[in-house]
Design a protein around this motif. Structure first.
Motif, PDB file in Angstrom:
ATOM      1  N   ASP A   1     -61.740  -9.805 -33.300  1.00 36.09           N
ATOM      2  CA  ASP A   1     -62.460  -9.893 -34.571  1.00 36.09           C
ATOM      3  C   ASP A   1     -62.932 -11.321 -34.886  1.00 36.09           C
ATOM      4  OD1 ASP A   1     -59.382  -9.402 -36.497  1.00 36.09           O
ATOM      5  OD2 ASP A   1     -60.068 -11.061 -35.235  1.00 36.09           O
TER       6      ASP A   1
ATOM      7  N   GLU B   1     -58.219  -2.435 -33.396  1.00 36.87           N
ATOM      8  CA  GLU B   1     -58.381  -1.152 -34.079  1.00 36.87           C
ATOM      9  C   GLU B   1     -59.861  -0.891 -34.220  1.00 36.87           C
ATOM     10  OE1 GLU B   1     -54.919  -0.736 -37.330  1.00 36.87           O
ATOM     11  OE2 GLU B   1     -56.881  -0.010 -37.998  1.00 36.87           O
TER      12      GLU B   1
ATOM     13  N   GLN C   1     -62.840  -0.389 -35.844  1.00 36.42           N
ATOM     14  CA  GLN C   1     -63.330  -0.488 -37.223  1.00 36.42           C
ATOM     15  C   GLN C   1     -64.836  -0.699 -37.188  1.00 36.42           C
ATOM     16  OE1 GLN C   1     -60.941  -3.766 -38.381  1.00 36.42           O
ATOM     17  NE2 GLN C   1     -59.565  -2.514 -39.619  1.00 36.42           N
TER      18      GLN C   1
ATOM     19  N   LYS D   1     -66.514   8.253 -41.869  1.00 38.69           N
ATOM     20  CA  LYS D   1     -66.802   6.991 -42.554  1.00 38.69           C
ATOM     21  C   LYS D   1     -67.837   7.143 -43.662  1.00 38.69           C
ATOM     22  CE  LYS D   1     -69.464   5.907 -38.457  1.00 38.69           C
ATOM     23  NZ  LYS D   1     -69.520   5.182 -37.230  1.00 38.69           N
TER      24      LYS D   1
ATOM     25  N   ARG E   1     -61.467   8.659 -40.646  1.00 35.98           N
ATOM     26  CA  ARG E   1     -60.750   7.807 -41.601  1.00 35.98           C
ATOM     27  C   ARG E   1     -59.359   8.376 -41.859  1.00 35.98           C
ATOM     28  NH1 ARG E   1     -63.683   5.734 -45.780  1.00 35.98           N
ATOM     29  NH2 ARG E   1     -65.335   4.286 -45.175  1.00 35.98           N
TER      30      ARG E   1
END
Lengths: 584, 173
Positions: free
Chosen positions: A224, A247, A249, B144, B164
């Motif tokens: 990140d 993770e 994301q 999401k 999620r």
């Protein structure tokens, strides 16, 4: 002719010589006549010493007083595989100490397999005001304190490359020693370091160096943070990521993808520790322009690897784990027509059974599909003579061919024959072969093929092969351009060595371990050929304490004009006239 | 060494076994023949063939650099350390559970874990028609964009990048 040579002004000759960079050409120039020798030696700026013990620092300095760039290599190549015990040698400090006074304008130092201490690094930092390039390849013996000295003092540093060195990693704080006024960084490779550097210091450094083109981060840099770093250096050409796992994301992904897209000059990628498939699509936009991809630490599987390489149409170099499997290599062959170099490493080197479907077929596919392929390093678990012959016929332009079959002495798995003919085909078809490393079950016949055909061969690596001294004799007597020969676990003894003793002076070095060379033969060689250092390595104790016929553990022979060295550890003995008398 | 050489090159080295060896050596190293003859004569020992073939130790075989070896060994010992925990609620039960999606290979693995965790039979997108009647619960997820969808329609990787949280609802909707 002589008259012409002496009437040509020195300055003109020097100017002409300044366009000649290649060492061989420079050496040739220096042999024309005495005055050319003199002029050449005063204007040689770069020297390469392939074996640091072949010549002494004072000798180099005496001949070449105005050097700006030095490259030295230390330990034998087999040190990479733990075959050279700790303390063997290769210390750079004496060189740095001598050059500190002789070459105050030295700009570049490149070292490979040498022992570099913090004192040496501190001396470099202090002594060379215009120091620009430090490359430490597979070196050891120094800590991050030494790096701090370099960072703090070398105002004009352009390149700091620690590739694969073993560093005593005290802390990441050293990076913060680059002063705020320092902006000349062009290349930084810290991929071998374990500890975390200050990310804000790294980002600031990257941000203030507009000429930065190579950045290889270490594993401790989390995924990140990568986007921020990339955004500060969109001009990067070569990048090594840190850990490529996080993770999943969406916001991290999209900023990463955006950052990669912004790096329009990016051509080389590496790093990818613990790579997670979900983040691979972030690099898809730049894949078509990549020329070099190093996935040696990426444990992603064949489906994802196949998808990835299929998009890299400009790829010239690929290093990858065998997770790519035959199917991935077929895709490579189909899509990457510009491929020049392929290295496939084993994901489970100690497993007895194959964990992936990677066979000889993968390499055959790539040899068929990639016309420019000339450099191969391939670890696999099975091979056939047919496959090798096919590869040889497909790729007569092969120059470096290194095969390793995990199981030593493995025969052709279909015919159960030795792989002599397969490698014979390689040396017969690939007339420009410079480097060869063989594998599998091999008899003296393969050495006969090599001696007969491998006329351009410069480096040969042999393990668990051959039947008798005849094998070694074929190589030593037939390979005219042989410079480096390294042998382990082969039944080669005294005869071939002694008969071909003169050959050894034409080579850089010979390594033999776990063979059958006797102590007596080593003594004889050492006594008879003064410009060879014959070093016996034996951790069982002095060779003189055993019968003369007893084979030595390890033998390293190299030509030198510097005489025997004096920095040897207790388990290394030089065989020369004096020592032979002392030891008998 | 002092052993005068009246032996010719052809008889000096078990020539009957290795004719190529001696003729080769004599033609290539004419000028050094004295040296090599000297060496051969000075040598009173014979080489021994290797007895049992040696088996290499893991410290130096196969020939890969220690830095890569270490990385691979570490990989073999530990699984991929990345995790992705999501909340899972079952309808009617206010207290939820948490589940690491990355510890599962795919949908089948996930359903098996959930069936076990919640002691039920869960319906999801890929089930056959005649299994429907036996399922008590349906597995859904929030993506999401905040929409609720049935689990199993999209490829596993795509699911992982958009999920999620999970919800197990009663099948009689």
């Amino acid at each position: 002719m002589l008259r012409m040579a002496s009437s040509f002004p020195e300055e003109v000759l020097e100017h002409v010589f300044s366009f000649i960079y290649d060492d061989k050409d420079r050496n040739a120039i220096s042999m024309v006549c005495k005055s050319w020798y003199e002029i050449e030696r005063w204007c040689r700026r770069r020297i390469f010493v392939g074996n640091c013990y072949a010549v002494s620092p004072p000798m180099v300095i005496r001949r070449f007083p105005e050097v700006r760039s030095v490259e030295l290599k230390g330990k034998p190549h087999f040190a990479d595989f733990n075959l050279v015990p700790e303390g063997w040698g290769g210390y750079v400090y004496p060189w740095i100490a001598a050059m500190a006074t002789a070459y105050p304008w030295l700009e570049e130092i490149r070292l490979k397999r040498m022992v570099v201490t913090d004192e040496a690094l501190e001396l470099i930092a202090k002594s060379f005001k215009n120091f620009k390039v430090l490359v430490l390849s597979s070196c050891e013996g120094f800590s991050t304190d030494g790096l701090a000295a370099i960072a703090a003092n070398c105002r004009n540093l352009k390149e700091l490359d620690l590739r694969e060195s073993e560093v005593d990693d005290l802390s990441g704080h050293w990076l913060s020693h680059f002063p705020d006024s320092y902006t000349s960084l062009v290349s930084l490779n810290i991929s071998c370091l374990g500890s975390e550097v200050s990310f804000s210091a790294l980002e600031r450094l990257v941000g203030r160096c507009p000429n930065l083109r190579t950045l290889r981060l270490n594993r401790a840099v989390p995924l990140d943070r990568l986007a921020n770093i990339l955004c500060r250096a969109p001009q990067l050409v070569e990048l090594g990521t840190g850990t490529y796992s996080a993770e999943l994301q969406p916001d991290v992904f999209s900023s990463l993808a955006g950052a990669f897209s912004g790096c329009k000059e990016l051509r080389s990628l590496s790093g990818f520790w613990d790579a997670v498939p979900g983040y691979l699509p972030a690099i898809y936009p730049i894949c078509p322009s990549l020329t070099s991809l190093n996935l040696s630490y990426a444990t992603i599987r064949s489906t994802d690897l196949t998808k990835l390489v299929s998009q890299c149409q400009s790829l010239q170099r690929l290093w990858v784990l065998d997770y790519i499997e035959d199917i991935g290599l077929e895709a490579l062959a189909a899509f990457c027509k510009d491929l020049r170099e392929l290295r496939v490493f084993p994901s489970e080197p100690f497993a007895q059974e194959p964990n992936v479907s990677l066979t000889e077929q993968g390499l055959v596919s790539v040899s068929e599909g990639c016309p420019k392929l000339h450099s191969v390093l391939y670890f696999c678990r099975q091979m056939t003579n047919d496959a090798l012959a096919t590869i040889a016929r497909n790729r007569p332009n092969m120059t470096r061919f290194r095969l390793c079959i995990i199981e030593p002495r493995a025969p052709d798995y279909i015919t159960l024959q030795p792989l002599d003919d397969g490698f014979g085909a390689i040396v017969e078809h690939c007339k420009d072969l410079q480097r060869l490393s063989m594998a599998g079950l091999l008899t003296d016949r393969v050495f006969e093929h090599i001696g007969n055909h491998a006329k351009k061969l410069e480096m040969l690596s042999v393990a668990f092969a051959g039947d008798s001294d005849l094998g070694l004799h074929h190589v030593l007597s037939g390979c005219e351009n042989l410079r480096k020969l390294e042998i382990r676990d082969c039944p080669f003894g005294d005869k071939a060595l002694l008969v071909n003793a003169a050959k050894l002076e034409t080579m850089r070095s010979l390594w033999m371990s776990s063979c059958s060379v006797s102590f007596g033969a080593c003594k004889l060689l050492g006594q008879k050929i003064p410009r060879l250092n014959v070093e016996v390595m034996d951790e069982r104790g002095p060779p003189g304490s055993r019968p003369e016929s007893c084979p030595v553990e390890k033998l390293y022979i190299y030509r030198t004009v510097a005489g025997p060295r004096f920095d040897m550890p207790g388990f290394v003995w030089t065989m020369d006239e004096d020592s032979a008398l002392r030891l008998s | 060494m002092g052993r005068g050489g009246s032996t010719s090159s052809s008889s000096s080295l078990e020539s009957s076994n290795y004719p190529a060896l001696t003729s080769r050596s004599s033609s290539l190293y004419q000028q050094n023949r004295d040296l090599s003859t000297d060496l051969r004569l000075g040598l009173s020992i014979s080489t021994s063939q290797q007895g049992n073939p040696s088996i290499p130790s893991e410290s130096d075989w196969p020939p890969i650099k220690p830095i890569l070896k270490k990385e691979l060994a570490a990989e073999e010992n530990e699984c991929n350390s990345a995790t992705f925990f999501v909340k899972v609620y079952m309808e009617g039960i206010p207290i939820g559970r948490k589940l690491d999606l990355l510890a599962h290979d795919g949908y089948h693995d996930l359903i098996r874990t959930l069936n076990h965790m919640f002691n039920t039979s869960i319906l999801w997108a890929e089930m056959d028609g005649d299994e429907h009647s036996e399922q008590n619960h349906v597995l859904t997820y929030e993506d999401k964009e905040g929409d609720w969808l049935i689990v199993g329609d999209v490829p596993w990787e795509m699911f992982l990048s958009s999920v999620r949280r999970l919800k197990i609802t009663r099948a009689d909707i």
